[in-house]
Design a protein around this motif. Structure first.
Motif, mmCIF file in Angstrom:
data_model
loop_
_atom_site.group_PDB
_atom_site.id
_atom_site.type_symbol
_atom_site.label_atom_id
_atom_site.label_comp_id
_atom_site.label_asym_id
_atom_site.label_seq_id
_atom_site.Cartn_x
_atom_site.Cartn_y
_atom_site.Cartn_z
ATOM 1 N N UNK A 123 1.009 -1.217 0.128
ATOM 2 C CA UNK A 123 0.182 0.016 0.156
ATOM 3 C C UNK A 123 1.295 1.008 -0.268
ATOM 4 N N UNK A 124 0.827 2.268 -1.225
ATOM 5 C CA UNK A 124 1.677 3.103 -0.492
ATOM 6 C C UNK A 124 1.232 4.313 0.507
ATOM 7 N N UNK A 125 2.831 4.455 1.141
ATOM 8 C CA UNK A 125 2.557 5.334 1.493
ATOM 9 C C UNK A 125 1.065 6.714 2.328
ATOM 10 N N UNK A 126 1.739 7.295 0.569
ATOM 11 C CA UNK A 126 -0.238 8.435 0.986
ATOM 12 C C UNK A 126 -1.187 7.501 1.649
ATOM 13 N N UNK A 127 -1.741 6.670 0.643
ATOM 14 C CA UNK A 127 -2.432 6.297 1.088
ATOM 15 C C UNK A 127 -2.406 4.881 2.717
ATOM 16 N N UNK A 128 -1.194 4.249 2.865
ATOM 17 C CA UNK A 128 -1.238 3.841 4.040
ATOM 18 C C UNK A 128 -2.250 3.608 5.144
ATOM 19 N N UNK A 129 -2.469 5.026 5.912
ATOM 20 C CA UNK A 129 -3.366 4.941 6.777
ATOM 21 C C UNK A 129 -5.061 5.311 6.571
#
Length: 177
Positions: free
Chosen positions: A66-72
């Protein structure tokens, strides 16, 4: 100053410049903001990740992280579904995106096959014109090569079995003494 030596700037006075009135008219073009709303970004990240997982599935590769920006936003959802592939299959758009990617893939492979066939003309004569004896000889060559491979594999298996038996017998002798 001599002629042609002036490098002064120029001011462009136009209908929206506000030069004389001090008030300019707003531009007719709207400039989109760089940052969207959080819900739009979450939806964009979800769709982007969904496409990446589907592509990985079709190419038989490991699904991407999962991309870092979308991880949350996505990590908990993906984990709750049991992994990226299960999460992707539970999405509403999954079948639509997957079918579209399959169609593109099939079209691309069909196009590349046609290009190869056009670029490399067939060297062998059509099957109807081939001599029956030649066809039989070709098939026998293929069978002979396959049999040679099989006998080589059987020899390798026999050698490995003999080595295993030797190791086991040495272990028994070492354990007894």
């Amino acid at each position: 100053m001599g002629r042609g030596d002036y490098f002064g700037g120029s001011t462009i006075i136009g209908p929206r410049s506000g030069w004389f009135s001090g008030v300019g008219r707003a531009s007719s073009k709207t400039v989109p903001s760089k940052s969207g709303t959080t819900s739009n970004l979450g939806a964009e990240h979800r769709l982007h990740y969904l496409h990446a997982v589907i592509q990985a599935e079709l190419t038989a590769k490991t699904p991407p992280a999962i991309p870092k920006k979308a991880k949350a936003n996505l990590q908990a959802l993906v984990d709750a579904k049991g992994g990226p592939l299960a999460w992707a299959r539970s999405q509403v758009e999954y079948h639509q995106f997957r079918d579209k990617k399959l169609r593109k893939q099939k079209k691309k492979t069909a196009t590349s096959k046609e290009a190869v066939e056009k670029a490399i003309p067939s060297v062998s004569p059509p099957p109807a014109l081939r001599n029956l004896d030649d066809e039989v000889a070709d098939q026998l060559k293929v069978i002979g090569a396959a049999m040679a491979q099989v006998s080589s594999l059987i020899r390798q298996i026999a050698d490995r079995q003999a080595r295993i038996e030797e190791l086991l017998s040495n272990k028994r002798h070492d354990g007894v003494d």
